[in-house]
Design an enzyme around this catalytic site. Structure first.
Site, PDB file in Angstrom:
ATOM      1  N   TYR A 213       5.748 -19.526  -8.072  1.00  0.00           N
ATOM      2  CA  TYR A 213       4.194 -20.219  -7.749  1.00  0.00           C
ATOM      3  C   TYR A 213       4.372 -21.453  -6.830  1.00  0.00           C
ATOM      4  O   TYR A 213       3.530 -22.147  -6.750  1.00  0.00           O
ATOM      5  CB  TYR A 213       3.705 -20.664  -9.143  1.00  0.00           C
ATOM      6  CG  TYR A 213       3.020 -19.512  -9.844  1.00  0.00           C
ATOM      7  CD1 TYR A 213       1.834 -18.832  -9.512  1.00  0.00           C
ATOM      8  CD2 TYR A 213       3.596 -19.043 -11.298  1.00  0.00           C
ATOM      9  CE1 TYR A 213       1.113 -18.045 -10.174  1.00  0.00           C
ATOM     10  CE2 TYR A 213       3.030 -17.726 -11.842  1.00  0.00           C
ATOM     11  CZ  TYR A 213       1.711 -17.661 -11.236  1.00  0.00           C
ATOM     12  OH  TYR A 213       1.073 -16.561 -12.171  1.00  0.00           O
TER      13      TYR A 213
ATOM     14  N   LYS B 247       1.361 -11.644 -18.293  1.00  0.00           N
ATOM     15  CA  LYS B 247       1.481 -12.942 -18.805  1.00  0.00           C
ATOM     16  C   LYS B 247       2.235 -13.304 -20.262  1.00  0.00           C
ATOM     17  O   LYS B 247       1.675 -12.258 -21.062  1.00  0.00           O
ATOM     18  CB  LYS B 247       0.424 -13.922 -18.258  1.00  0.00           C
ATOM     19  CG  LYS B 247      -0.009 -14.187 -16.837  1.00  0.00           C
ATOM     20  CD  LYS B 247      -0.973 -15.198 -16.328  1.00  0.00           C
ATOM     21  CE  LYS B 247      -1.122 -14.991 -14.712  1.00  0.00           C
ATOM     22  NZ  LYS B 247      -1.826 -16.188 -14.303  1.00  0.00           N
TER      23      LYS B 247
ATOM     24  N   ASN C 281      -4.629 -16.488 -18.347  1.00  0.00           N
ATOM     25  CA  ASN C 281      -5.643 -15.192 -18.208  1.00  0.00           C
ATOM     26  C   ASN C 281      -5.104 -14.018 -18.101  1.00  0.00           C
ATOM     27  O   ASN C 281      -5.613 -13.058 -17.719  1.00  0.00           O
ATOM     28  CB  ASN C 281      -6.329 -15.561 -16.672  1.00  0.00           C
ATOM     29  CG  ASN C 281      -5.275 -15.872 -15.720  1.00  0.00           C
ATOM     30  OD1 ASN C 281      -4.131 -15.555 -15.821  1.00  0.00           O
ATOM     31  ND2 ASN C 281      -5.980 -16.096 -14.661  1.00  0.00           N
TER      32      ASN C 281
ATOM     33  N   HIS D 126      -1.394 -11.322 -13.715  1.00  0.00           N
ATOM     34  CA  HIS D 126      -1.165 -11.875 -12.252  1.00  0.00           C
ATOM     35  C   HIS D 126      -1.407 -10.683 -11.146  1.00  0.00           C
ATOM     36  O   HIS D 126      -0.649  -9.680 -11.930  1.00  0.00           O
ATOM     37  CB  HIS D 126      -0.012 -12.779 -11.883  1.00  0.00           C
ATOM     38  CG  HIS D 126       0.466 -12.739 -10.408  1.00  0.00           C
ATOM     39  ND1 HIS D 126      -0.160 -13.619  -9.585  1.00  0.00           N
ATOM     40  CD2 HIS D 126       1.018 -11.913  -9.701  1.00  0.00           C
ATOM     41  CE1 HIS D 126       0.219 -13.306  -8.378  1.00  0.00           C
ATOM     42  NE2 HIS D 126       1.055 -12.414  -8.417  1.00  0.00           N
TER      43      HIS D 126
ATOM     44  N   GLU E 283       6.517 -10.691  -3.620  1.00  0.00           N
ATOM     45  CA  GLU E 283       6.482 -10.704  -4.885  1.00  0.00           C
ATOM     46  C   GLU E 283       7.453  -9.474  -5.523  1.00  0.00           C
ATOM     47  O   GLU E 283       8.456  -9.544  -6.176  1.00  0.00           O
ATOM     48  CB  GLU E 283       5.219 -10.556  -5.355  1.00  0.00           C
ATOM     49  CG  GLU E 283       4.417 -12.036  -5.239  1.00  0.00           C
ATOM     50  CD  GLU E 283       3.095 -12.071  -5.616  1.00  0.00           C
ATOM     51  OE1 GLU E 283       2.577 -13.272  -5.024  1.00  0.00           O
ATOM     52  OE2 GLU E 283       2.483 -11.259  -6.060  1.00  0.00           O
TER      53      GLU E 283
HETATM   54  P1  GTP Z   1      -2.983 -14.883  -9.760  1.00  0.00           P
HETATM   55  O1  GTP Z   1      -3.373 -13.658  -9.595  1.00  0.00           O
HETATM   56  O2  GTP Z   1      -2.327 -15.258 -11.034  1.00  0.00           O
HETATM   57  O3  GTP Z   1      -2.626 -15.436  -8.572  1.00  0.00           O
HETATM   58  O4  GTP Z   1      -4.593 -15.482  -9.911  1.00  0.00           O
HETATM   59  P2  GTP Z   1      -5.611 -15.835  -8.816  1.00  0.00           P
HETATM   60  O5  GTP Z   1      -5.165 -15.291  -7.607  1.00  0.00           O
HETATM   61  O6  GTP Z   1      -6.764 -15.152  -9.480  1.00  0.00           O
HETATM   62  O7  GTP Z   1      -5.684 -17.406  -8.781  1.00  0.00           O
HETATM   63  P3  GTP Z   1      -5.004 -18.597  -7.968  1.00  0.00           P
HETATM   64  O8  GTP Z   1      -4.087 -17.836  -7.269  1.00  0.00           O
HETATM   65  O9  GTP Z   1      -6.034 -19.227  -7.425  1.00  0.00           O
HETATM   66  O10 GTP Z   1      -4.218 -19.215  -9.160  1.00  0.00           O
HETATM   67  C1  GTP Z   1      -2.957 -18.810  -9.609  1.00  0.00           C
HETATM   68  C2  GTP Z   1      -3.048 -18.945 -11.222  1.00  0.00           C
HETATM   69  O11 GTP Z   1      -3.168 -20.244 -11.356  1.00  0.00           O
HETATM   70  C3  GTP Z   1      -4.149 -18.400 -12.130  1.00  0.00           C
HETATM   71  O12 GTP Z   1      -3.763 -16.905 -12.243  1.00  0.00           O
HETATM   72  C4  GTP Z   1      -4.257 -19.088 -13.276  1.00  0.00           C
HETATM   73  O13 GTP Z   1      -3.201 -18.538 -14.078  1.00  0.00           O
HETATM   74  C5  GTP Z   1      -3.497 -20.479 -12.768  1.00  0.00           C
HETATM   75  N1  GTP Z   1      -4.913 -21.255 -12.435  1.00  0.00           N
HETATM   76  C6  GTP Z   1      -5.847 -21.393 -11.585  1.00  0.00           C
HETATM   77  N2  GTP Z   1      -6.891 -22.374 -11.630  1.00  0.00           N
HETATM   78  C7  GTP Z   1      -6.109 -23.115 -12.855  1.00  0.00           C
HETATM   79  C8  GTP Z   1      -6.661 -24.205 -13.483  1.00  0.00           C
HETATM   80  O14 GTP Z   1      -7.615 -24.879 -13.301  1.00  0.00           O
HETATM   81  N3  GTP Z   1      -6.010 -24.765 -14.773  1.00  0.00           N
HETATM   82  C9  GTP Z   1      -4.974 -23.999 -15.033  1.00  0.00           C
HETATM   83  N4  GTP Z   1      -4.198 -24.425 -16.133  1.00  0.00           N
HETATM   84  N5  GTP Z   1      -4.350 -22.683 -14.562  1.00  0.00           N
HETATM   85  C10 GTP Z   1      -5.112 -22.334 -13.233  1.00  0.00           C
HETATM   86 MG    MG Z   2      -3.293 -15.893  -6.567  1.00  0.00          MG
END
Ligand code: GTP
Ligand code: MG
Length: 140
Positions: free
Chosen positions: A50, A10, A113, A116, A127
């Site tokens: 997304y 990212k 973070n 992804h 993807e």
């Molecule tokens: P990905 O590998 O990025 O898909 O992450 P994940 O599967 O661990 O998490 P999820 O699919 O639930 O969320 C997708 C992305 O949304 C995360 O990687 C975060 O960057 C973002 N995200 C999730 N929760 C929050 C939040 O509360 N606030 C913000 N700003 N971003 C969030």
């Molecule tokens: Mg995810």
């Protein structure tokens, strides 16, 4: 079972110039980077990628962040690569991630973070197809 997954470093990580450190953790974790390219996402591409999170409160912020700087799109290969990669990345929230995981080492916040990773083989295939053409990936 050898399989492939999609990974994306990212913008907070490219900004800090730590893509090499992230790749080292992926490789030490047993995954092979079989395709990789650095690129700038448009807002439209980030929104499409997304789309599943469209109804979530952080969707706008997430899309804005994902096109705020370069990303590195990757195809990773290895034993159970989808789940293995999620172990190597660690918890979505860097504060909750285990020591030695990518998000613990390189994540700045739950949004920023650092990486992804696909959450299923089915999404990995989608993807990978979104980012890479057949010619850009080594044959399996
Ligand atoms: P990905 O590998 O990025 O898909 O992450 P994940 O599967 O661990 O998490 P999820 O699919 O639930 O969320 C997708 C992305 O949304 C995360 O990687 C975060 O960057 C973002 N995200 C999730 N929760 C929050 C939040 O509360 N606030 C913000 N700003 N971003 C969030
Ligand atoms: Mg995810």
């Amino acid at each position: 079972m050898t399989e492939r997954t999609f990974s994306m470093i990212k913008p907070n990580a490219t900004k800090k110039n730590v893509t090499g450190g992230i790749n080292a953790l992926l490789e030490q974790g047993g995954l092979k980077i079989v395709a990789q390219k650095r690129m700038q996402l448009t807002r439209e591409q980030a929104e499409k990628f997304y789309e599943v999170h469209k109804e979530r409160p952080f969707y706008d912020e997430l899309c804005e962040f994902m096109c705020s700087g370069p990303i590195v799109a990757q195809v990773l290969e290895g034993e159970n690569a989808v789940m293995r990669n999620r172990e190597i990345m660690g918890d979505t929230n860097p504060e909750k991630a285990d020591a030695g995981t990518i998000r613990k080492e390189f994540g700045d916040s739950i949004g920023e973070n650092s990486i992804h990773g696909s959450d299923s083989a089915e999404n990995a295939a989608k993807e990978i197809a979104f980012f890479f053409s057949e010619m850009e990936i080594l044959p399996a």
